[in-house]
Design an enzyme around this catalytic site. Structure first.
Site, mmCIF file in Angstrom:
data_model
loop_
_atom_site.group_PDB
_atom_site.id
_atom_site.type_symbol
_atom_site.label_atom_id
_atom_site.label_comp_id
_atom_site.label_asym_id
_atom_site.label_seq_id
_atom_site.Cartn_x
_atom_site.Cartn_y
_atom_site.Cartn_z
ATOM 1 N N ASN A 7 0.790 -1.351 -0.098
ATOM 2 C CA ASN A 7 -0.157 -0.054 -0.107
ATOM 3 C C ASN A 7 0.977 1.217 0.032
ATOM 4 O OD1 ASN A 7 -1.771 1.913 0.488
ATOM 5 N ND2 ASN A 7 -2.582 1.185 2.510
ATOM 6 N N ARG A 88 -2.660 -2.060 -3.306
ATOM 7 C CA ARG A 88 -3.711 -1.011 -3.373
ATOM 8 C C ARG A 88 -3.276 -0.116 -4.645
ATOM 9 N NH1 ARG A 88 -4.744 3.392 1.386
ATOM 10 N NH2 ARG A 88 -6.443 4.450 0.290
ATOM 11 N N HIS A 176 -11.216 5.117 -0.899
ATOM 12 C CA HIS A 176 -11.212 4.406 0.392
ATOM 13 C C HIS A 176 -12.086 3.257 0.076
ATOM 14 C CE1 HIS A 176 -9.613 8.329 2.706
ATOM 15 N NE2 HIS A 176 -8.908 7.357 2.242
ATOM 16 N N ARG A 237 -5.258 18.220 2.625
ATOM 17 C CA ARG A 237 -6.185 18.543 1.277
ATOM 18 C C ARG A 237 -7.407 19.513 1.921
ATOM 19 N NH1 ARG A 237 -6.654 12.453 -0.447
ATOM 20 N NH2 ARG A 237 -4.783 11.945 0.842
ATOM 21 N N GLU A 383 -7.681 -2.452 5.608
ATOM 22 C CA GLU A 383 -7.666 -2.501 4.252
ATOM 23 C C GLU A 383 -6.836 -3.628 3.579
ATOM 24 O OE1 GLU A 383 -6.643 1.566 4.377
ATOM 25 O OE2 GLU A 383 -7.669 1.938 2.629
#
Ligand code: ADP
Length: 616
Positions: A7, A88, A176, A237, A383
């Site tokens: 990832n 990912r 996500h 962000r 994840e």
């Protein structure tokens, strides 16, 4: 099966080794972060959830250097043989709705999506390139952050901008996805209910943050959009801004779009408001009276609360609100702020339970008060485990694909129709009236009645809509999406019998009129006996794809529900809109494409409980 997961982010690299044969499957966990002056930190853990978390310094200058170092690190701890590698990948564009085996064409497509995820896709691609040089003979699989969100309906993913722009791929994709999917499945497991019965709002609050409305198992909206910039306030962000800002900044400050974009990605969000992107630091500054830090928290919380309200409205309810990600998992303070004033939803937090949360491995504690209708749950996102399971699933499917038969099934077109209760029959056709059978239908338990009714919407009506027998508990109208425009109602796509929050409109018979219990656009489905289902490796509640025709107008219907019940005859039912799209007049045959989308990406917890029946 041993699977190595990468990832790769813009400023950190997470990786892990999973042994899918054991329940505590993550046998190695690693993360490189804090790259500064040619050095970085490696956090690692060997030997499952109970292993000790350790940390050491490494002389590596960048994420790329860290990726190259992974084989040595793994060798050091005795892991150097893998069956597959999972990556990912942030953006899979319009094309990738499932985990996908990497080859030259897939790589090219991921590259072409780079402009949509400029911070993430390049890092993902680096990990893919480097690991395929180290392990050229091992299958590499991409698992996309966007995949789970492919079920978002057009009215939620469409931006109201010129068509030429939309034709260029301008739409909401969402990110996500792997995290939100895991969270949805974990919540269903914790509540001991099927995910298809639940309305869940998943808040992934880390450096990147997004929120997702998971309605009956499917993502129907999420706050990140075409890029991972839209939505919540994040570490660096901005989240939502007024697009008018771009031309204003160009005119007033002479800033180019490149500069503005870079600032919105890297120097906005919490960093711009409070001088740090680390939420722990911001909480501690706020507690000492720092007004900027206090404002940053307030802006963050306000935006989150707005989205929670909006998604509750979008789903027409909420059963569970879930927190995950570094902030969601660890900040009791934020969870309390976010959950306050939701009394009107029947959501009450138990502050003691909230403060007591200390997550370990697969814990997912409930922190609502005893009288709260809405459940509030905290969970790690896992994840990587989800990615490992998707990789395993894909490779198993690929293996069995070689052996699998092609299943051809009859497809029939259902015109609009009505099911009535006996009470409704009497109100419409007179006291004591019994429906009269006109002809049998392919499903032996159902038949077309002689009776028809008028279906009357606020805008238009259909004069003679066939009634199907025998009578049922509820009065249910089934129409196509086009029909809903004629009637002037907005109806959801649902399995038969799921009428909550569907439009209630009028039916008129020969002697009276009544209001129906609900109106749905029937979810396409395949009836089959449990024996036929077992032969095809399916069970009630699974979803499959069905391919119709393979000429240039051939179509594939995804998300087709399997309805397996004793007495059913194997047959797929689609409505007239779907039939028109596929160019079918009345009947045809379709091919079940089971190997691509059968779903059931089980999550296996430490206790080895299996939860599933949600396809990606
Ligand atoms: P990423 O998106 O990089 O995976 P994480 O999910 O690791 O991010 O979340 C990182 C964020 O979580 C940081 O802002 C960090 O400060 C915050 N965080 C971690 N622990 C706590 C805590 N105990 N209290 C508040 N915030 C925390």
């Amino acid at each position: 099966m041993k699977i190595l997961i990468f990832n790769a982010g813009s400023s950190s690299l997470k990786f892990g080794v999973f042994d899918m044969a054991i329940s505590d499957s993550r046998v190695f966990k690693g993360e490189f972060e804090h790259f500064k002056n040619g050095k970085c930190l490696l956090h690692y853990r060997v030997g499952g959830e109970e292993g000790e978390e350790k940390e050491r310094g490494e002389s590596l200058a960048s994420v790329e250097d860290a990726i190259r170092r992974v084989p040595e690190i793994l060798k050091e701890f005795g892991y150097d043989v893998f069956d597959a590698i999972g990556h990912r990948v942030a953006h899979g564009g319009e094309k990738f709705r499932d985990a996908t085996l990497l080859d030259h064409n897939v790589l090219q497509y991921i590259e072409s999506c780079t402009s949509l995820a400029p911070l993430h896709n390049p890092a993902n691609l680096k990990a893919i390139m480097i690991s395929s040089t180290f392990w050229p003979d091992i299958p590499q699989v991409a698992v996309f952050d966007t995949a789970f969100h492919h079920t978002i309906p057009d009215f939620a993913y469409t931006y109201a901008v010129p068509k030429e722009w939309r034709d260029k791929g301008l739409r909401r994709y969402g990110f996500h996805g792997t995290s939100h999917k895991y969270v949805g499945l974990r919540v269903a497991q914790v509540l001991n209910r099927s995910i298809t019965e639940l309305q869940i709002i998943s808040c992934h609050l880390g450096n990147g943050a997004s929120i997702c409305a998971i309605n009956h198992g499917f993502s129907i909206d999420t706050s990140m959009g075409m890029t991972p910039l839209e939505g919540l306030v994040m570490g660096t962000r901005s989240g939502d801004v007024d697009p008018g800002m771009f031309s204003y900044l160009a005119r007033e400050l002479g800033l180019s779009t490149e500069v503005v974009e870079k600032q919105l990605y890297s120097n906005s969000g919490l960093k711009a408001l409070a001088g740090s992107h680390d939420f722990r630091e911001i909480e501690s500054k706020a507690a000492k009276g720092d007004l900027d830090a206090q404002l940053a928290i307030n802006v963050c919380v306000y935006r989150l609360r707005k989205y929670i309200g909006a998604y509750t409205a979008a789903m027409g309810g909420v059963d569970a609100l879930v927190f995950t990600g570094g902030i969601g998992e660890n900040s009791a303070f934020m969870r309390r702020r976010i959950c306050s004033k939701f009394d009107f939803l029947g959501l009450y937090l138990d502050e003691d339970k909230n403060q007591a949360v200390k997550l370990k491995s697969f814990d997912a504690p409930q922190i609502q008060s005893f009288d709260s209708r809405v459940k509030v749950i905290v969970t790690q996102t896992c994840e990587q485990l989800m990615i490992a399971q998707e990789v395993q699933y894909l490779l198993k499917q690929q293996k069995s694909q070689l052996k699998t038969k092609k299943w051809h099934i009859p497809v029939a077109v259902s015109a609009r129709h009505v099911h009535l209760s006996q009470e409704a029959v009497e109100a419409l056709f007179g006291k004591g009236h019994q429906l009269k059978k006109m002809r049998s239908l392919s499903q032996t338990e159902g038949w077309a009645a002689e009776e028809t009714v008028e279906v009357i919407g606020p805008k238009g009506s259909f004069k003679t809509v066939r009634v199907l027998g025998p009578t049922r508990k509820q009065t249910q109208i089934e129409v196509s999406k086009t029909d809903t425009f004629t009637l002037g109602v907005e109806a959801p796509v649902r399995p038969s019998g799921k009428l909550e929050n569907t439009p209630i409109i009028k039916l008129r018979g020969t002697v009276g009129a009544i209001e129906s219990d609900g109106l749905i656009i029937a979810a396409r489905h395949i009836h089959m006996s449990p024996e036929d289902a077992a032969k095809m490796g399916l069970k009630d509640g699974d979803y499959v794809d069905v391919k119709l025709g393979d000429g240039e107008r051939g179509v594939s219907f995804s998300n087709t529900l399997i309805r397996a019940k004793q007495g059913y005859v194997t047959e797929m039912h689609i409505d007239t809109d779907e039939a028109n799209a596929a160019g079918i007049a009345f009947r045809t045959e379709g091919e079940l494409v089971m190997n691509e989308r059968q779903g059931n990406a089980d999550i296996v917890t430490k206790k080895n409980m299996r939860l599933h029946s949600l396809r990606t």
